[in-house]
Design a protein around this motif. Structure first.
Motif, PDB file in Angstrom:
ATOM      1  N   PRO A   1      33.737  32.534  35.673  1.00 50.00           N
ATOM      2  CA  PRO A   1      34.089  33.937  35.957  1.00 50.00           C
ATOM      3  C   PRO A   1      32.884  34.875  35.933  1.00 50.00           C
ATOM      4  N   PHE A   2      31.872  34.567  35.111  1.00 50.03           N
ATOM      5  CA  PHE A   2      30.640  35.361  35.091  1.00 50.03           C
ATOM      6  C   PHE A   2      29.959  35.320  36.452  1.00 50.03           C
ATOM      7  N   ILE A   3      29.869  34.152  37.038  1.00 52.35           N
ATOM      8  CA  ILE A   3      29.252  34.013  38.360  1.00 52.35           C
ATOM      9  C   ILE A   3      30.085  34.727  39.416  1.00 52.35           C
ATOM     10  N   ASP A   4      31.400  34.563  39.379  1.00 50.05           N
ATOM     11  CA  ASP A   4      32.257  35.217  40.371  1.00 50.05           C
ATOM     12  C   ASP A   4      32.198  36.732  40.270  1.00 50.05           C
ATOM     13  N   LEU A   5      32.002  37.242  39.058  1.00 46.06           N
ATOM     14  CA  LEU A   5      31.891  38.690  38.871  1.00 46.06           C
ATOM     15  C   LEU A   5      30.572  39.230  39.407  1.00 46.06           C
TER      16      LEU A   5
ATOM     17  N   ARG B   1      28.238  37.260  45.026  1.00 40.37           N
ATOM     18  CA  ARG B   1      29.195  37.334  46.133  1.00 40.37           C
ATOM     19  C   ARG B   1      29.692  35.920  46.465  1.00 40.37           C
ATOM     20  N   THR B   2      30.552  35.424  45.613  1.00 40.81           N
ATOM     21  CA  THR B   2      31.123  34.099  45.802  1.00 40.81           C
ATOM     22  C   THR B   2      32.449  34.184  46.540  1.00 40.81           C
ATOM     23  N   LYS B   3      32.845  33.079  47.123  1.00 47.08           N
ATOM     24  CA  LYS B   3      34.217  32.907  47.562  1.00 47.08           C
ATOM     25  C   LYS B   3      34.943  32.310  46.362  1.00 47.08           C
ATOM     26  N   ALA B   4      35.590  33.169  45.621  1.00 45.46           N
ATOM     27  CA  ALA B   4      36.082  32.790  44.286  1.00 45.46           C
ATOM     28  C   ALA B   4      37.451  32.122  44.344  1.00 45.46           C
ATOM     29  N   ASP B   5      37.504  30.966  44.987  1.00 41.47           N
ATOM     30  CA  ASP B   5      38.752  30.220  45.047  1.00 41.47           C
ATOM     31  C   ASP B   5      38.453  28.732  45.022  1.00 41.47           C
TER      32      ASP B   5
ATOM     33  N   LYS C   1      28.519  39.279  53.074  1.00 45.41           N
ATOM     34  CA  LYS C   1      28.907  37.872  53.203  1.00 45.41           C
ATOM     35  C   LYS C   1      29.133  37.244  51.832  1.00 45.41           C
ATOM     36  N   ARG C   2      30.139  36.376  51.744  1.00 46.86           N
ATOM     37  CA  ARG C   2      30.420  35.647  50.524  1.00 46.86           C
ATOM     38  C   ARG C   2      30.192  34.149  50.743  1.00 46.86           C
ATOM     39  N   TYR C   3      29.959  33.434  49.644  1.00 46.95           N
ATOM     40  CA  TYR C   3      29.488  32.060  49.753  1.00 46.95           C
ATOM     41  C   TYR C   3      30.241  31.118  48.825  1.00 46.95           C
ATOM     42  N   PRO C   4      30.393  29.851  49.226  1.00 43.60           N
ATOM     43  CA  PRO C   4      30.920  28.838  48.310  1.00 43.60           C
ATOM     44  C   PRO C   4      29.896  28.507  47.234  1.00 43.60           C
ATOM     45  N   VAL C   5      30.346  27.850  46.179  1.00 44.52           N
ATOM     46  CA  VAL C   5      29.480  27.570  45.026  1.00 44.52           C
ATOM     47  C   VAL C   5      29.562  26.096  44.640  1.00 44.52           C
ATOM     48  N   LEU C   6      28.395  25.514  44.362  1.00 47.97           N
ATOM     49  CA  LEU C   6      28.323  24.190  43.755  1.00 47.97           C
ATOM     50  C   LEU C   6      27.772  24.339  42.343  1.00 47.97           C
ATOM     51  N   TYR C   7      28.558  23.909  41.369  1.00 46.63           N
ATOM     52  CA  TYR C   7      28.095  23.846  39.979  1.00 46.63           C
ATOM     53  C   TYR C   7      27.498  22.453  39.764  1.00 46.63           C
TER      54      TYR C   7
END
Length: 380
Positions: free
Chosen positions: A172-176, A179-183, A101-107
């Motif tokens: 990009p470090f976090i996306d690498l 398991r983010t939804k990198a968009d 599973k991939r997840y959205p991210v809040l910075y």
């Protein structure tokens, strides 16, 4: 006893992004039977190198909620951050039990305060937890980095390229590594006070990266119409409360209309003003929260007996109203909450001041709305 004007300006600089006192920690992430006993291994990349993180009292260090330290050539490290920069990460409670599973991210961006440390800055906010269904990333924003690449990179503070650090390295470090939804649609940025300014600044300058932006008591007007806030930013550079002391022109050049030094005017301050670029937020979900410090025609007395930060929030109400007017003029819809002195609202407990109680309530309101935008539900 009322402070001197100089001391008030310095104190205003501190609390324009004041740290929320960590009185209670967030709820622990719900564990599952597959949860490891330590955080995931994160690989060095994009100019970030992992450094050891010294154990600190009351700092999370579980598989779901942990602090790492990274070094970067973009921003000089500090002793309070173990020679580099702390970054707190909170993973969803089902991160390990759903390995595909991939997840959205809040910075989530910190405010300005001497010795700011994201390892503890957000510890008073239960909404920042594993049950939200998203990844929270809290990167070091420094005590007075102002989420910008400073004009002068040779000041006593050393390298200060905060925008490069966050945008070109941290994301990009976090996306690498996770398991983010990198968009764009699954990435948001929000912040408290100085961090609210930073969140809006980043969303305006990089609308291709974020779909949602939120400011909590952010100083959202650096134009000449809010010279009080501009001088508060200057105070964060020049007051001994922040070390090392740097020059008033090191961030954006002269804060005054004319100067004999480059850029010879306050053009960079005007360009950094969020209201000047409100149109860039078209299509993004914009949320703004602010109080009024008790209201009244003049600011409340700022002294040591003001635990609610009424003096500081009084100044911010006008700045946020200016930003809202710029949004309206640009035709950008927004979710704008001016809770005043809190009377008759969930913010009554915090009295509409510049304090962690107000921001806790604001985050409690914001996170469910962000979940809806991301299309995720919270875990039980």
């Amino acid at each position: 006893m009322k402070r001197t004007l100089a001391k008030s300006a310095a104190a205003l600089a501190v609390a324009i992004g004041a740290v929320a006192t960590a009185l209670v920690g967030p709820s622990a992430a719900n564990a599952d039977t597959t949860t490891p006993t330590s955080p995931p291994a994160l690989s060095d990349a994009y100019g970030l190198t992992r450094l050891p993180t010294a154990p600190k009292p009351n700092v999370p260090n579980t598989a779901h909620d942990f602090v790492i330290t990274v070094s970067t050539a973009e921003v000089a490290g500090t002793a309070v951050n173990d020679g580099g920069h702390h970054m707190r990460i909170v993973l969803p409670s089902d991160y390990y039990s759903n390995p595909t599973k991939r997840y959205p991210v809040l910075y989530l961006l910190n405010g300005s305060t001497p010795d700011a440390d994201v390892a503890t800055y957000f510890s008073a906010y239960p909404a920042v937890g594993g049950s939200a269904g998203m990844i929270f990333v809290m990167p070091d924003g420094g005590p007075r980095g102002w989420y910008s690449n400073w004009l002068n990179q040779n000041s006593a503070a050393g390298a200060q390229r905060w925008e490069n650090f966050h945008i070109n390295q941290v994301i990009p470090f976090i996306d690498l590594n996770l398991r983010t939804k990198a968009d764009k649609q699954n990435r948001a940025v929000a912040g408290i006070s100085m961090g609210g300014f930073g969140a809006v600044r980043y969303a305006e300058r990089h609308p291709d990266l974020f779909s949602q932006v939120a400011s909590f008591s952010g100083d959202l007007d650096l134009s000449r119409a809010s010279m009080d806030l501009r001088m508060a930013v200057v105070a964060s550079l020049t007051t001994p409360l922040y070390t090392p002391v740097v020059g008033s022109d090191d961030l954006y050049g002269t804060p005054y209309p004319f100067s004999v030094n480059y850029p010879y005017s306050d053009v960079l301050w005007n360009d950094a003003n969020p209201g000047a670029h409100a149109a860039a937020l078209q299509g993004l979900g914009v949320s703004v929260y602010v109080g009024n410090g008790g209201g009244g025609p003049v600011p409340p007395v700022e002294d040591d007996g003001d635990p609610y930060g009424m003096f500081f929030e009084w100044w911010l109400q006008g700045a946020n109203q200016h930003f809202k007017a710029a949004l309206d003029a640009a035709g950008v819809p927004s979710y704008y909450v001016n809770y005043g002195d809190g009377t008759g609202t969930p913010w009554a407990e915090c009295r509409g001041g510049h304090n962690w109680l107000c921001w806790k309530i604001s985050l409690d309101d914001y996170i469910p709305r962000l979940q809806q935008a991301f299309g995720v539900t919270g875990a039980a």
